[in-house]
Design an enzyme around this catalytic site. Structure first.
Site, PDB file in Angstrom:
ATOM      1  N   MET A  30      24.555   7.923   0.026  1.00  0.00           N
ATOM      2  CA  MET A  30      24.530   9.245   0.636  1.00  0.00           C
ATOM      3  C   MET A  30      24.943   9.182   2.106  1.00  0.00           C
ATOM      4  O   MET A  30      25.646  10.055   2.604  1.00  0.00           O
ATOM      5  CB  MET A  30      23.138   9.871   0.493  1.00  0.00           C
ATOM      6  CG  MET A  30      23.063  11.295   0.979  1.00  0.00           C
ATOM      7  SD  MET A  30      24.245  12.344   0.117  1.00  0.00           S
ATOM      8  CE  MET A  30      23.222  13.006  -1.194  1.00  0.00           C
ATOM      9  N   PHE A  48     -11.095  -6.795  14.741  1.00  0.00           N
ATOM     10  CA  PHE A  48     -10.091  -7.303  13.820  1.00  0.00           C
ATOM     11  C   PHE A  48      -9.785  -6.256  12.740  1.00  0.00           C
ATOM     12  O   PHE A  48     -10.684  -5.731  12.084  1.00  0.00           O
ATOM     13  CB  PHE A  48     -10.579  -8.601  13.164  1.00  0.00           C
ATOM     14  CG  PHE A  48      -9.587  -9.144  12.171  1.00  0.00           C
ATOM     15  CD1 PHE A  48      -8.320  -9.566  12.590  1.00  0.00           C
ATOM     16  CD2 PHE A  48      -9.894  -9.208  10.821  1.00  0.00           C
ATOM     17  CE1 PHE A  48      -7.406 -10.048  11.676  1.00  0.00           C
ATOM     18  CE2 PHE A  48      -8.975  -9.696   9.905  1.00  0.00           C
ATOM     19  CZ  PHE A  48      -7.720 -10.108  10.335  1.00  0.00           C
ATOM     20  N   GLN A  49      -8.511  -5.949  12.590  1.00  0.00           N
ATOM     21  CA  GLN A  49      -8.027  -4.972  11.624  1.00  0.00           C
ATOM     22  C   GLN A  49      -8.642  -3.589  11.811  1.00  0.00           C
ATOM     23  O   GLN A  49      -8.783  -2.826  10.864  1.00  0.00           O
ATOM     24  CB  GLN A  49      -8.220  -5.471  10.184  1.00  0.00           C
ATOM     25  CG  GLN A  49      -7.343  -6.689   9.908  1.00  0.00           C
ATOM     26  CD  GLN A  49      -7.216  -7.044   8.448  1.00  0.00           C
ATOM     27  OE1 GLN A  49      -8.120  -6.801   7.664  1.00  0.00           O
ATOM     28  NE2 GLN A  49      -6.090  -7.627   8.084  1.00  0.00           N
ATOM     29  N   LYS A 106     -17.296  -0.135   6.859  1.00  0.00           N
ATOM     30  CA  LYS A 106     -17.847  -1.159   5.968  1.00  0.00           C
ATOM     31  C   LYS A 106     -19.359  -0.985   5.827  1.00  0.00           C
ATOM     32  O   LYS A 106     -19.899  -1.085   4.719  1.00  0.00           O
ATOM     33  CB  LYS A 106     -17.509  -2.545   6.519  1.00  0.00           C
ATOM     34  CG  LYS A 106     -17.745  -3.647   5.515  1.00  0.00           C
ATOM     35  CD  LYS A 106     -17.052  -4.934   5.927  1.00  0.00           C
ATOM     36  CE  LYS A 106     -17.244  -5.989   4.839  1.00  0.00           C
ATOM     37  NZ  LYS A 106     -16.601  -7.262   5.187  1.00  0.00           N
ATOM     38  N   GLU A 113       0.810  -1.225   0.000  1.00  0.00           N
ATOM     39  CA  GLU A 113       0.000   0.000   0.000  1.00  0.00           C
ATOM     40  C   GLU A 113       0.843   1.276   0.000  1.00  0.00           C
ATOM     41  O   GLU A 113       0.384   2.325  -0.448  1.00  0.00           O
ATOM     42  CB  GLU A 113      -0.966   0.008   1.182  1.00  0.00           C
ATOM     43  CG  GLU A 113      -2.082  -1.028   1.077  1.00  0.00           C
ATOM     44  CD  GLU A 113      -1.704  -2.391   1.635  1.00  0.00           C
ATOM     45  OE1 GLU A 113      -0.504  -2.609   1.929  1.00  0.00           O
ATOM     46  OE2 GLU A 113      -2.601  -3.244   1.781  1.00  0.00           O
TER      47      GLU A 113
HETATM   48  C1  LIG Z   1      12.933   5.482   4.100  1.00  0.00           C
HETATM   49  C2  LIG Z   1      14.264   6.075   4.335  1.00  0.00           C
HETATM   50  N1  LIG Z   1      15.152   5.505   5.175  1.00  0.00           N
HETATM   51  C3  LIG Z   1      16.368   6.044   5.368  1.00  0.00           C
HETATM   52  C4  LIG Z   1      16.732   7.191   4.729  1.00  0.00           C
HETATM   53  C5  LIG Z   1      18.102   7.801   4.970  1.00  0.00           C
HETATM   54  N2  LIG Z   1      18.881   7.801   3.738  1.00  0.00           N
HETATM   55  C6  LIG Z   1      18.989   8.880   2.956  1.00  0.00           C
HETATM   56  S1  LIG Z   1      19.906   8.620   1.583  1.00  0.00           S
HETATM   57  C7  LIG Z   1      20.226   7.039   2.055  1.00  0.00           C
HETATM   58  C8  LIG Z   1      21.088   6.138   1.219  1.00  0.00           C
HETATM   59  C9  LIG Z   1      20.464   5.793  -0.053  1.00  0.00           C
HETATM   60  O1  LIG Z   1      21.205   4.756  -0.631  1.00  0.00           O
HETATM   61  P1  LIG Z   1      20.890   4.259  -2.101  1.00  0.00           P
HETATM   62  O2  LIG Z   1      19.429   4.028  -2.243  1.00  0.00           O
HETATM   63  O3  LIG Z   1      21.778   3.137  -2.433  1.00  0.00           O
HETATM   64  O4  LIG Z   1      21.221   5.537  -2.993  1.00  0.00           O
HETATM   65  P2  LIG Z   1      22.625   6.304  -3.178  1.00  0.00           P
HETATM   66  O5  LIG Z   1      22.729   7.334  -2.117  1.00  0.00           O
HETATM   67  O6  LIG Z   1      23.722   5.287  -3.079  1.00  0.00           O
HETATM   68  O7  LIG Z   1      22.532   6.911  -4.530  1.00  0.00           O
HETATM   69  C10 LIG Z   1      19.600   6.739   3.265  1.00  0.00           C
HETATM   70  C11 LIG Z   1      19.713   5.436   3.954  1.00  0.00           C
HETATM   71  C12 LIG Z   1      15.777   7.772   3.870  1.00  0.00           C
HETATM   72  N3  LIG Z   1      16.014   8.918   3.217  1.00  0.00           N
HETATM   73  N4  LIG Z   1      14.569   7.202   3.675  1.00  0.00           N
END
Ligand SMILES: Cc1ncc(C[n+]2csc(CCOP(=O)(O)OP(=O)(O)O)c2C)c(N)n1
Lengths: 183, 570
Positions: free
Chosen positions: B474, B112-113, B162, B50
């Site tokens: 990142m 439930f739910q 519902k 979802e």
């Molecule tokens: C849902 C979520 N969890 C954690 C983060 C923190 N976060 C920001 S960038 C990143 C790394 C992303 O890695 P990747 O998808 O491999 O992309 P890259 O930076 O290597 O291009 C993380 C963990 C986030 N932005 N969103």
């Protein structure tokens, strides 16, 4: 500083939650909150006192206006306004002290609303200071129970709406030299 | 007037709102609605989670400007939507989420739910509704659409029990029209504030526009273009403002902020007037507020009064529809006399170009920037690119030059990893003729890669570029810069993405050399079905320039220059 808003809202389920949640989410502390009906069916009045920087006042108002169920917001902080609290005070009273307590109650223009063999219940309305004052004087007799409401606020005369708009504009000036909006 | 069930009324209202596509996942509490759906001209996309449904509705809305619709059942179905709703909230995207709820008699009994989804989503929706009776459905749906798209747009959730779906009532669409009070009318901008702003513009020697998402959301790109062409004023854009002015437009300097171009951030710090249009001075674009654009007066135009003065004190704040403001300004505008300022900005720009990785000699490695650059060239800058969150997102913003609004779709405010793949499905549904590309990291891809099955089932032509660096890139970059290279929990083992895609019946290729990029991209564009690329890029590459979080905007970490390595470079 304490900023007081009188917020008229549609009387829908959860509306109090929406208002208080919004203030909390924006990082401000609510120091008092009172809710009740108005004389308009379907419209309730929330008096909410928020601790915030004066420069945030207009923004909090603007945020409140973003809630669909908010009908009108007045920041009454800078307006001539009557503020009232209400308290019920149960104080021990023996046959010897009863008259003395009733005299004090008279001086404070409070009322005795219940009499028991060993206690009295006093109803008092007024400002926070007045209620504190009465409590201080009654304390030596033995306070058994105290219930206090939050603050109610109403602007004096009929200057309210125009003046509220002006006050809001003045608040904006803290942030911006010129702001044009009406909501 | 006819007698219809709540479920039928729901779909009839959606159809009348112009809804043709919805993204959803069924379950017990929403079953009556699903059953009734078959009778209405609605295309339903079965998602795999979802969260995906909400991102699809979001991508649909961002690509088309229409309201996106997502549907889920009660309880876990509804809670799975929360991330997508918050994403739409932060970026002001109009979506309507419809959730089933347990029968109204059961509410509050931990049935439930059962789950208090209106309570949970209260702070992340523009508004939400709990509908417990069939005769409330029509008015609620009509109001929900109005709320979602009016003023500053945002997500709205409708939770329908519902029994409200199952019971019937007389249905009168006209009588269910929302009241005028629901929408806060923004007043026309006052002459005084408009004049005040123009006076500041007339006096400015170093003016700069900060252009944000509001220009696109407010459908004011034509007016904005005219404003820029008439005045000749330079423009810096936010991440979500990309596309509000063609990247090739001579006044468009590029992106500002944490990973903005060095010359853009320097120009902001040197400007004597900033005109902020539909942007909100997010901390990712201002850096340290105490040192932000101290030389500049600020004009801030936004449709949301709560934004004026929120982060940055303004000299002139105008709360109004952006198009109205730009149209009102237009007759008084003249070409600004700012030749020196433009020369200064061009000098800053030239200085930065030598550091551009794009201009560096090929050293046999595959860099993400190269991949994005090559995709940009191969697609003539005309694709709708949907990015995830991370380094690749910033490289996309830097190296894919967008010419049209609504062609970069990305989660800015919430920075939601897992956004790209589902949002691209929504974008493709909204614009079936557009060339849609997903640019996603190996980390974020794995958050919502189950939606590959949706792409396969819907037979969608979407090209997916995984920028695979073997790290949560990142975060690894922050660890490299600020945590002495202690790579805690950022190295990432991934499945064989090529085999994975093939398991879904999707063509896939692994690309490891620069010279293979363009031919592969060209071939993918010719292929009728979806294509997935596993681009094996340099693992420890970083996004430059970078303003460390909370640092002064002009104190950027620059890409080490290959030509002029001087002490001033850092
Ligand atoms: C849902 C979520 N969890 C954690 C983060 C923190 N976060 C920001 S960038 C990143 C790394 C992303 O890695 P990747 O998808 O491999 O992309 P890259 O930076 O290597 O291009 C993380 C963990 C986030 N932005 N969103």
């Amino acid at each position: 500083m304490h900023i007081t808003y009188v917020v008229h809202v549609e009387d829908k389920p959860g509306v109090l939650n929406r208002v208080s949640s919004l203030v909390r989410r924006r990082g401000y502390n609510i120091s008092s909150l009172t809710v009740g009906h108005t004389d308009t069916p379907g419209v309730s009045c929330i008096t909410i006192v928020v601790e915030a920087d004066p420069s945030a006042a207009a923004r909090i108002e603007a945020n409140l206006y973003k809630l669909v169920h908010v009908v009108r917001v007045e920041n009454v902080t800078a307006l001539p306004t009557v503020y009232r609290f209400l308290a019920l005070i149960k104080v021990s009273a023996s046959v010897e002290t009863r008259t003395q307590i009733m005299q004090i109650v008279d001086v404070f223009r409070a009322r005795v609303v219940d009499v028991a063999t060993d206690s009295l219940m006093v109803e008092v309305t007024g400002t926070d200071e007045k209620i504190d004052g009465l409590l201080d004087i009654l304390r030596p007799f033995g306070l058994l129970e105290v219930a206090r409401t939050g603050q109610l606020a109403m602007t004096r005369g009929n200057a309210a709406r125009g003046a509220a708009a002006k006050a809001a504009a003045a608040d904006d000036a803290v942030d911006s030299a010129v702001v044009s909006f009406s909501v | 007037m006819e007698r219809l069930t709540g479920a039928e009324i729901l779909w009839d209202c959606l159809v009348r709102e112009g809804v043709t596509d919805v993204f959803g996942y069924p379950g017990g509490a929403i079953l009556p609605a699903y059953d009734a759906m078959l009778k209405y001209p609605i295309r339903h996309v079965l998602v795999r989670h979802e969260q995906g449904a909400t991102h699809m509705a979001d991508g649909y809305a961002r690509a088309s400007g229409k309201v996106g619709v997502a549907v889920a059942t009660s309880g876990p179905g509804a809670t799975n939507m929360v991330t997508g709703i918050a994403t739409a909230m932060m970026d002001s995207v109009p979506i309507v989420c419809i959730t089933g709820q347990v029968g109204s008699k059961l509410i509050g009994s931990d049935a439930f739910q059962e789950c208090d989804i209106t309570g949970i989503t209260l702070p992340v929706t523009k508004h939400n509704y709990l509908v417990t009776r069939a005769d409330e459905v029509a008015a609620t749906v009509r109001e929900a659409f109005l709320v979602a798209k009016s003023g500053r747009p945002g997500p709205v959730l409708i939770d329908i029990t519902k029994d409200a779906q199952q019971s019937s009532c007389l249905y009168d669409w006209d009588a269910a029209a929302p009241s005028d009070d629901v929408v806060r009318r923004v007043s026309a901008p006052t002459d005084a504030s408009l004049r005040e702003a123009l006076a500041l513009l007339g006096q400015a020697k170093r003016p700069l526009v900060l252009a944000g998402h509001g220009i696109i959301l407010g459908e004011a790109t034509a007016e904005f273009r005219r404003f820029v062409d008439t005045t000749g004023i330079p423009v810096a854009v936010t991440l979500l403002g990309i596309g509000c002015l063609p990247a090739s437009h001579p006044s468009n300097l590029g992106m500002m902020g944490m990973h903005g171009e060095a010359w853009v951030n320097t120009a902001i710090q040197e400007a004597d007037l900033l005109i902020a249009l539909g942007m909100r001075f997010d901390d990712r674009v201002t850096g340290n507020l105490k040192t932000y654009a101290l030389n500049a007066k600020k004009i801030h135009v936004d449709i949301d009064p709560a934004e004026i003065g929120k982060n940055v004190p303004t000299d002139v704040g105008i709360v109004a529809d952006l198009g109205d403001v730009l149209r009102a300004w237009q007759p008084s505008l003249t070409r600004l006399d700012i030749a020196d300022w433009r020369t200064r900005v061009d000098t800053l720009r030239g200085d930065a170009a030598v550091r551009d990785i794009k201009n560096m000699p090929d050293d046999g490695h595959l860099y993400a920037a190269h991949v994005i650059h090559d995709i940009w060239r191969a697609t003539n800058g005309q694709a709708v690119v949907v990015t995830d969150v991370g380094q690749h997102q910033m490289w996309e913003a830097q190296y894919y030059h967008h010419e049209q609004p609504r062609t970069l779709i990305t989660s800015g405010g919430l920075g939601t990893m897992g956004f790209a793949l589902p949002a691209a499905i929504g974008a493709k549904k909204a614009c079936p003729d557009a060339e849609v590309w997903v640019v996603v990291g190996d980390g974020g891809f794995q958050m919502t890669m189950c939606e590959l099955a949706t792409i396969a089932q819907e037979n969608l032509k979407i090209n997916i570029a995984i920028i695979n660096n073997g790290y949560l890139g990142m975060v690894r970059q922050w660890q490299e810069f600020f945590y002495e290279r202690r790579y805690a929990a950022t190295p990432l083992l991934s499945p064989d993405f090529v085999k994975l895609a093939e398991a879904f019946g999707i063509q896939a290729h692994r690309i490891e050399r620069r010279q293979d990029v363009v031919p592969a991209v060209d071939a993918a564009r010719q292929h009728h079905g979806a294509v997935l690329f596993d681009f094996r890029v340099e693992q420890e590459d970083s996004v430059f320039p970078m303003v460390p979080a909370g640092a002064d905007l002009h104190k950027m970490i620059r890409r080490p220059s290959p030509l002029a390595e001087t002490g001033a470079d850092r």
